[in-house]
Write an enzyme that holds these catalytic residues in place. Sequence first.
Site, mmCIF file in Angstrom:
data_model
loop_
_atom_site.group_PDB
_atom_site.id
_atom_site.type_symbol
_atom_site.label_atom_id
_atom_site.label_comp_id
_atom_site.label_asym_id
_atom_site.label_seq_id
_atom_site.Cartn_x
_atom_site.Cartn_y
_atom_site.Cartn_z
ATOM 1 N N ARG A 114 0.865 -1.195 0.000
ATOM 2 C CA ARG A 114 0.000 0.000 0.000
ATOM 3 C C ARG A 114 0.888 1.227 0.000
ATOM 4 O O ARG A 114 1.850 1.299 0.763
ATOM 5 C CB ARG A 114 -0.849 0.045 1.280
ATOM 6 N N THR A 118 -1.429 7.328 0.012
ATOM 7 C CA THR A 118 -2.766 7.210 -0.598
ATOM 8 C C THR A 118 -3.505 5.931 -0.203
ATOM 9 O O THR A 118 -4.697 5.809 -0.482
ATOM 10 C CB THR A 118 -2.638 7.198 -2.134
ATOM 11 N N ASP A 212 0.014 -1.491 12.581
ATOM 12 C CA ASP A 212 0.603 -2.047 11.358
ATOM 13 C C ASP A 212 1.109 -3.458 11.651
ATOM 14 O O ASP A 212 2.119 -3.634 12.357
ATOM 15 C CB ASP A 212 1.757 -1.138 10.882
ATOM 16 N N ASP A 215 4.803 -4.343 10.493
ATOM 17 C CA ASP A 215 5.834 -3.683 11.303
ATOM 18 C C ASP A 215 5.958 -4.337 12.674
ATOM 19 O O ASP A 215 7.066 -4.546 13.177
ATOM 20 C CB ASP A 215 5.495 -2.193 11.476
HETATM 21 C C1 PRP Z 1 -0.904 -4.170 4.782
HETATM 22 C C2 PRP Z 1 -1.563 -5.505 5.031
HETATM 23 C C3 PRP Z 1 -2.351 -5.716 3.766
HETATM 24 C C4 PRP Z 1 -2.788 -4.326 3.429
HETATM 25 C C5 PRP Z 1 -4.205 -4.148 3.874
HETATM 26 O O1 PRP Z 1 0.213 -4.307 4.004
HETATM 27 O O2 PRP Z 1 -0.673 -6.551 5.275
HETATM 28 O O3 PRP Z 1 -1.591 -6.277 2.716
HETATM 29 O O4 PRP Z 1 -1.936 -3.422 4.147
HETATM 30 O O5 PRP Z 1 -4.705 -2.942 3.472
HETATM 31 P P1 PRP Z 1 -5.801 -2.798 2.328
HETATM 32 O O6 PRP Z 1 -6.849 -3.807 2.606
HETATM 33 O O7 PRP Z 1 -6.289 -1.384 2.474
HETATM 34 O O8 PRP Z 1 -5.141 -3.014 0.998
HETATM 35 P P2 PRP Z 1 1.211 -3.121 3.631
HETATM 36 O O9 PRP Z 1 0.974 -2.679 2.217
HETATM 37 O O10 PRP Z 1 1.179 -2.075 4.693
HETATM 38 O O11 PRP Z 1 2.607 -3.823 3.595
HETATM 39 P P3 PRP Z 1 3.347 -4.809 4.606
HETATM 40 O O12 PRP Z 1 2.797 -6.163 4.316
HETATM 41 O O13 PRP Z 1 4.777 -4.663 4.213
HETATM 42 O O14 PRP Z 1 3.080 -4.363 6.023
HETATM 43 N N1 URA Z 2 -2.384 -2.689 7.288
HETATM 44 C C1 URA Z 2 -2.130 -2.941 8.590
HETATM 45 O O1 URA Z 2 -1.135 -3.582 8.928
HETATM 46 N N2 URA Z 2 -2.994 -2.473 9.508
HETATM 47 C C2 URA Z 2 -4.096 -1.778 9.172
HETATM 48 O O2 URA Z 2 -4.865 -1.391 10.070
HETATM 49 C C3 URA Z 2 -4.344 -1.521 7.810
HETATM 50 C C4 URA Z 2 -3.459 -1.998 6.888
#
Ligand code: PRP
Ligand code: URA
Length: 221
Positions: A114, A118, A212, A215
């Site tokens: 993501r 945005t 998150d 993280d």
């Molecule tokens: C997070 C999570 C999902 C996404 C969810 O990943 O693991 O993949 O956000 O959000 P959405 O439903 O609005 O798409 P992120 O892109 O933050 O990356 P990460 O896996 O590296 O934490």
């Molecule tokens: N990704 C996360 O890890 N947490 C949230 O709440 C939304 C997206």
Amino acid sequence: MSLSTQAIGHARLHQLVQTHQLKALMTIIRDQNTPRGDFVFYSDRVIRLLVEEGLNYLPVVSKEVITPMGVPFQGVAFEGRICGVSIMRAGESMEQGLRDVCTSVRIGKVLIQRDERTAQPKLYYSKLPKDIADRWVLLLDPMLATGGSAMKCIEVLLEAGVKEERILFINLICSPEGALAMLEQFPKLQIITAEIDEGMDEQKFILPGLGDFGDRYFGTE
Ligand code: PRP
Ligand code: URA
């Protein structure tokens, strides 16, 4: 009817049974004061419960075996082959939970991130089992917020020939609006989740959520 009520009552959104155990595990991982080691340990326990539940949605065929008593027993055996697909990076945290119950399971990976400003998902990479079109897919990502990342991943799976009705999306927490958007976009998709939350903030983080996930799990806060 509120979005949460609609989501909770949706026939293709399956919430784990809300036992005391599950609620206690989820309370630990939602707590901002939970140290990382415990966050990983208790997330892994919830992931195990979710994967076990996901397997309940796979088809079976009748199978007769003979017990050590020499007596026939009418049982069932899994039909169809499966694979996992994790949405990197956070979805990788769920791979071991799948491996623990499905020995030598194949696992495809799709890197979708993501945009932090945005909240729009961007596809960077995918590598899937060659015969994925013949398999049931357990799609792994712990957080379903807007649903954008998972929807992009499902597009990749459909392009690879996976049948929509064979996709089981497994996550720990979902927002009602994200889950409902996905179920509308993909009318044969099934979602399995531990808890359905109240909504999202302006940055599209789930509320109350757990922050998150990637993280906290991988220690990159
Ligand atoms: C997070 C999570 C999902 C996404 C969810 O990943 O693991 O993949 O956000 O959000 P959405 O439903 O609005 O798409 P992120 O892109 O933050 O990356 P990460 O896996 O590296 O934490
Ligand atoms: N990704 C996360 O890890 N947490 C949230 O709440 C939304 C997206």
